[in-house]
Design a protein around this motif. Structure first.
Motif, mmCIF file in Angstrom:
data_model
loop_
_atom_site.group_PDB
_atom_site.id
_atom_site.type_symbol
_atom_site.label_atom_id
_atom_site.label_comp_id
_atom_site.label_asym_id
_atom_site.label_seq_id
_atom_site.Cartn_x
_atom_site.Cartn_y
_atom_site.Cartn_z
ATOM 1 N N GLY A 1 -16.199 -25.056 -1.616
ATOM 2 C CA GLY A 1 -16.051 -23.883 -2.458
ATOM 3 C C GLY A 1 -16.074 -22.585 -1.687
ATOM 4 N N LYS A 2 -15.683 -22.620 -0.413
ATOM 5 C CA LYS A 2 -15.738 -21.443 0.446
ATOM 6 C C LYS A 2 -14.371 -21.143 1.053
ATOM 7 C CE LYS A 2 -20.334 -20.896 0.348
ATOM 8 N NZ LYS A 2 -21.035 -19.683 -0.080
ATOM 9 N N ILE A 3 -14.147 -19.854 1.338
ATOM 10 C CA ILE A 3 -12.962 -19.432 2.066
ATOM 11 C C ILE A 3 -13.176 -19.719 3.542
ATOM 12 C CG2 ILE A 3 -11.534 -17.461 2.741
ATOM 13 C CD1 ILE A 3 -11.184 -18.275 -0.168
ATOM 14 N N THR A 4 -12.232 -20.425 4.173
ATOM 15 C CA THR A 4 -12.384 -20.794 5.578
ATOM 16 C C THR A 4 -11.505 -19.965 6.503
ATOM 17 O OG1 THR A 4 -10.703 -22.516 5.405
ATOM 18 C CG2 THR A 4 -12.977 -23.161 4.969
ATOM 19 N N GLN A 5 -10.411 -19.416 5.992
ATOM 20 C CA GLN A 5 -9.545 -18.567 6.793
ATOM 21 C C GLN A 5 -8.937 -17.500 5.904
ATOM 22 O OE1 GLN A 5 -7.246 -21.878 8.443
ATOM 23 N NE2 GLN A 5 -7.705 -21.129 10.480
ATOM 24 N N CYS A 6 -8.624 -16.355 6.530
ATOM 25 C CA CYS A 6 -8.158 -15.222 5.740
ATOM 26 C C CYS A 6 -7.184 -14.394 6.566
ATOM 27 C CB CYS A 6 -9.353 -14.360 5.326
ATOM 28 S SG CYS A 6 -8.921 -12.798 4.535
ATOM 29 N N VAL A 7 -6.104 -13.972 5.931
ATOM 30 C CA VAL A 7 -5.181 -13.017 6.533
ATOM 31 C C VAL A 7 -4.984 -11.885 5.531
ATOM 32 C CG1 VAL A 7 -2.877 -12.637 7.463
ATOM 33 C CG2 VAL A 7 -4.018 -14.835 7.812
ATOM 34 N N ILE A 8 -5.173 -10.661 6.006
ATOM 35 C CA ILE A 8 -5.090 -9.482 5.145
ATOM 36 C C ILE A 8 -3.875 -8.665 5.563
ATOM 37 C CG2 ILE A 8 -6.273 -7.403 4.350
ATOM 38 C CD1 ILE A 8 -8.893 -8.824 5.415
ATOM 39 N N TYR A 9 -2.970 -8.421 4.619
ATOM 40 C CA TYR A 9 -1.808 -7.576 4.864
ATOM 41 C C TYR A 9 -2.076 -6.206 4.238
ATOM 42 C CZ TYR A 9 0.763 -11.906 5.928
ATOM 43 O OH TYR A 9 1.197 -13.081 6.468
ATOM 44 N N CYS A 10 -2.205 -5.171 5.057
ATOM 45 C CA CYS A 10 -2.469 -3.817 4.573
ATOM 46 C C CYS A 10 -1.168 -3.015 4.643
ATOM 47 C CB CYS A 10 -3.549 -3.139 5.414
ATOM 48 S SG CYS A 10 -5.123 -4.010 5.408
ATOM 49 N N VAL A 11 -0.613 -2.684 3.489
ATOM 50 C CA VAL A 11 0.677 -1.999 3.435
ATOM 51 C C VAL A 11 0.511 -0.683 2.684
ATOM 52 C CG1 VAL A 11 3.085 -2.164 2.724
ATOM 53 C CG2 VAL A 11 1.829 -4.232 3.401
ATOM 54 N N PRO A 12 0.777 0.478 3.338
ATOM 55 C CA PRO A 12 0.681 1.763 2.621
ATOM 56 C C PRO A 12 1.627 1.796 1.430
ATOM 57 C CG PRO A 12 0.862 2.109 4.991
ATOM 58 C CD PRO A 12 1.143 0.659 4.751
ATOM 59 N N LYS A 13 1.147 2.346 0.322
ATOM 60 C CA LYS A 13 1.969 2.389 -0.880
ATOM 61 C C LYS A 13 3.192 3.282 -0.711
ATOM 62 C CE LYS A 13 -1.599 1.110 -4.226
ATOM 63 N NZ LYS A 13 -2.350 1.471 -5.445
ATOM 64 N N ASN A 14 3.092 4.253 0.201
ATOM 65 C CA ASN A 14 4.223 5.153 0.409
ATOM 66 C C ASN A 14 5.086 4.723 1.588
ATOM 67 O OD1 ASN A 14 2.558 5.705 2.531
ATOM 68 N ND2 ASN A 14 2.422 7.920 2.163
ATOM 69 N N PHE A 15 4.881 3.499 2.087
ATOM 70 C CA PHE A 15 5.619 3.040 3.258
ATOM 71 C C PHE A 15 7.067 2.744 2.891
ATOM 72 C CE2 PHE A 15 6.917 -0.620 6.017
ATOM 73 C CZ PHE A 15 7.032 0.112 7.189
ATOM 74 N N ASP A 16 7.992 3.302 3.658
ATOM 75 C CA ASP A 16 9.419 3.102 3.422
ATOM 76 C C ASP A 16 10.071 2.667 4.727
ATOM 77 O OD1 ASP A 16 12.053 3.089 2.799
ATOM 78 O OD2 ASP A 16 12.170 5.162 2.111
ATOM 79 N N PRO A 17 10.332 1.372 4.891
ATOM 80 C CA PRO A 17 10.889 0.891 6.152
ATOM 81 C C PRO A 17 12.301 1.396 6.425
ATOM 82 C CG PRO A 17 10.885 -0.850 4.524
ATOM 83 C CD PRO A 17 10.119 0.280 3.943
ATOM 84 N N GLY A 18 12.976 1.922 5.387
ATOM 85 C CA GLY A 18 14.334 2.406 5.583
ATOM 86 C C GLY A 18 14.422 3.904 5.807
ATOM 87 N N LYS A 19 13.291 4.590 5.955
ATOM 88 C CA LYS A 19 13.265 6.038 6.075
ATOM 89 C C LYS A 19 13.820 6.488 7.424
ATOM 90 C CE LYS A 19 10.064 9.179 3.866
ATOM 91 N NZ LYS A 19 8.649 9.429 3.561
ATOM 92 N N GLY A 20 14.337 7.676 7.476
ATOM 93 C CA GLY A 20 14.751 8.258 8.755
ATOM 94 C C GLY A 20 15.967 7.563 9.325
ATOM 95 N N ASP A 21 15.814 7.048 10.564
ATOM 96 C CA ASP A 21 16.955 6.445 11.254
ATOM 97 C C ASP A 21 17.186 4.993 10.849
ATOM 98 O OD1 ASP A 21 14.821 5.230 12.408
ATOM 99 O OD2 ASP A 21 15.196 5.914 14.446
ATOM 100 N N GLY A 22 16.456 4.525 9.857
ATOM 101 C CA GLY A 22 16.643 3.166 9.394
ATOM 102 C C GLY A 22 15.792 2.151 10.127
ATOM 103 N N GLU A 23 15.102 2.577 11.184
ATOM 104 C CA GLU A 23 14.223 1.671 11.915
ATOM 105 C C GLU A 23 12.837 1.683 11.271
ATOM 106 O OE1 GLU A 23 14.987 -0.342 14.394
ATOM 107 O OE2 GLU A 23 17.081 0.279 14.248
ATOM 108 N N TYR A 24 12.139 0.607 11.385
ATOM 109 C CA TYR A 24 10.772 0.552 10.876
ATOM 110 C C TYR A 24 9.824 0.319 12.036
ATOM 111 C CZ TYR A 24 12.132 -4.382 10.821
ATOM 112 O OH TYR A 24 12.629 -5.595 11.146
ATOM 113 N N SER A 25 8.570 0.649 11.838
ATOM 114 C CA SER A 25 7.602 0.590 12.923
ATOM 115 C C SER A 25 7.251 -0.845 13.274
ATOM 116 C CB SER A 25 6.335 1.349 12.532
ATOM 117 O OG SER A 25 5.745 0.725 11.421
ATOM 118 N N ASP A 26 6.545 -1.007 14.389
ATOM 119 C CA ASP A 26 6.041 -2.316 14.794
ATOM 120 C C ASP A 26 4.920 -2.675 13.835
ATOM 121 O OD1 ASP A 26 5.282 -4.597 16.028
ATOM 122 O OD2 ASP A 26 4.354 -3.630 17.753
ATOM 123 N N ILE A 27 5.248 -3.459 12.789
ATOM 124 C CA ILE A 27 4.324 -3.585 11.666
ATOM 125 C C ILE A 27 3.197 -4.564 11.901
ATOM 126 C CG2 ILE A 27 6.082 -2.954 10.000
ATOM 127 C CD1 ILE A 27 6.423 -5.906 9.361
#
Length: 365
Positions: free
Chosen positions: A329-355
């Motif tokens: 009944g326990k969690i043995t492994q965990c991966v957390i994805y933290c994504v800013p709500k205002n994140f836009d991978p298509g902004k600017g020159d169309g490149e996205y950061s090293d996420i």
């Protein structure tokens, strides 16, 4: 539902045990050879329209039942529990009538009832690309992948597998293209230790698209049929120390709400001892520190001001992949994805950061 199913299975098994003495077994139905490897039974069976039942007893009572239909080629692969002794039965899969005398599995040797001579060992396929998943193994967080290798982190250690010419992908996808950096995977290795299959457990996709993750919300059983671990794809609602409150989901993966519209949650605890986690975040300003969480305290190894292991829900989506041990009944492994709500991978020159930052995080309860 699982408990009801198990009770029905147990009832069927008990009924078969009661009637097995009065039903004549077919002389042609038998287990020709059998091996037990890492709690998985591999067997070759001489019988048509048959099913293999594996029954465990504890203190004289039936405690667990595992079953699987025999393939058209007579082969069967069935993952069982950790008991040292089992009774094995061949049944007709339509009438559920016993069609052979029972067998006894003791350790990794199987014996026909009344015989002290073990069955011959199962002859494994020599296909170099044949693979098996080991559910006891640590999942891998992919850090890089090319046409020859897949790299990532398992239990905090960087690991590399050579890829075979053809890769089977199961789980959340059947496309190799969906296995990208940041994906949570379980490797199916062949006899040479090469990666011949991948069970995709969680992935954000590239570029980051929160909808991809939300569409995968739910609870997933292991692809090989084992029941010890259950995989969660979910969203963190809140945390208190080393415990997390996770949104309750319906069968379609939608959040369950009460009559007032409040999201219902369930709190999960991490297993005792150190639990390895990963934070997969957006690399807006460089490196993500290795951090430890001890009770309600968070400390960083690199920076004076400790960051939070999970970002605030007002500014970030905190998506979770959790591996849950159903026995403890326990969690043995965990991966957390933290994504800013205002994140836009298509902004600017169309490149996205090293996420993807894949520094391991140790949570200490």
């Amino acid at each position: 539902m699982l408990k009801i199913k198990k009770l029905l299975v147990a009832s069927s098994a008990i009924a078969a045990l009661v009637f097995s003495a009065s039903i004549c077994a077919s002389a042609d139905a038998q287990i020709d050879n059998l091996s037990r490897v890492d709690n998985t039974i591999f067997a070759k069976v001489s019988a048509e329209n048959a099913r293999l039942y594996v029954v465990a007893h504890g203190e004289g009572l039936l405690s667990d039942v595992f079953f699987k239909d025999i393939g058209d080629d007579g082969n069967v692969e069935l993952t069982v529990g950790e008991a040292s002794e089992y009774a094995l039965y061949l049944w007709d899969k339509e009438s559920l009538a016993p069609i052979s005398a029972p067998y006894n599995l003791v350790g990794d040797k199987a014996y026909a009832e009344g015989s002290d001579i073990p069955l011959p060992e199962y002859e494994f396929s020599v296909d170099e690309n044949a693979y098996t998943f080991n559910q006891e193994d640590d999942v891998m967080i992919v850090s890089a992948i090319d046409e020859n290798q897949i790299k990532g982190f398992k239990a905090g250690v960087e690991t590399t597998y050579t890829l075979t010419d053809e890769i089977t992908v199961v789980g959340l996808s059947d496309k190799f293209e969906d296995v990208v950096p940041g994906s949570v995977v379980l490797i199916g290795a062949n006899s040479k230790g090469e990666c011949a299959a991948i069970e995709l457990l969680a992935s954000m996709g590239i570029p980051v698209n929160p909808e991809n993750f939300v569409n995968s919300f739910g609870y997933y059983e292991a692809s090989d049929g084992s029941t010890k671990y259950q995989n969660f794809v979910n969203e963190m609602f809140s945390k208190s120390g080393s415990k997390m409150s996770i949104c309750q989901l319906d069968e379609d993966g939608n959040k369950i709400k009460d009559e007032k519209g409040n999201v219902l949650t369930t709190q999960y605890s991490f297993a005792s001892n150190n639990v390895l986690c990963y934070r997969v975040g957006i690399a807006m300003d460089g490196d993500t520190p290795i951090i430890t969480l001890s009770s309600s305290k968070v400390s960083a190894t690199k920076y004076t001001t400790p960051p939070s292991i999970i970002e605030g829900t007002n500014t970030h989506y905190n998506y979770l992949y959790l591996r849950y041990n159903t026995e403890t009944g326990k969690i043995t492994q965990c991966v957390i994805y933290c994504v800013p709500k205002n994140f836009d991978p298509g902004k600017g020159d169309g490149e996205y950061s090293d996420i993807f930052n894949l520094e391991p995080i140790v949570i200490i309860e």
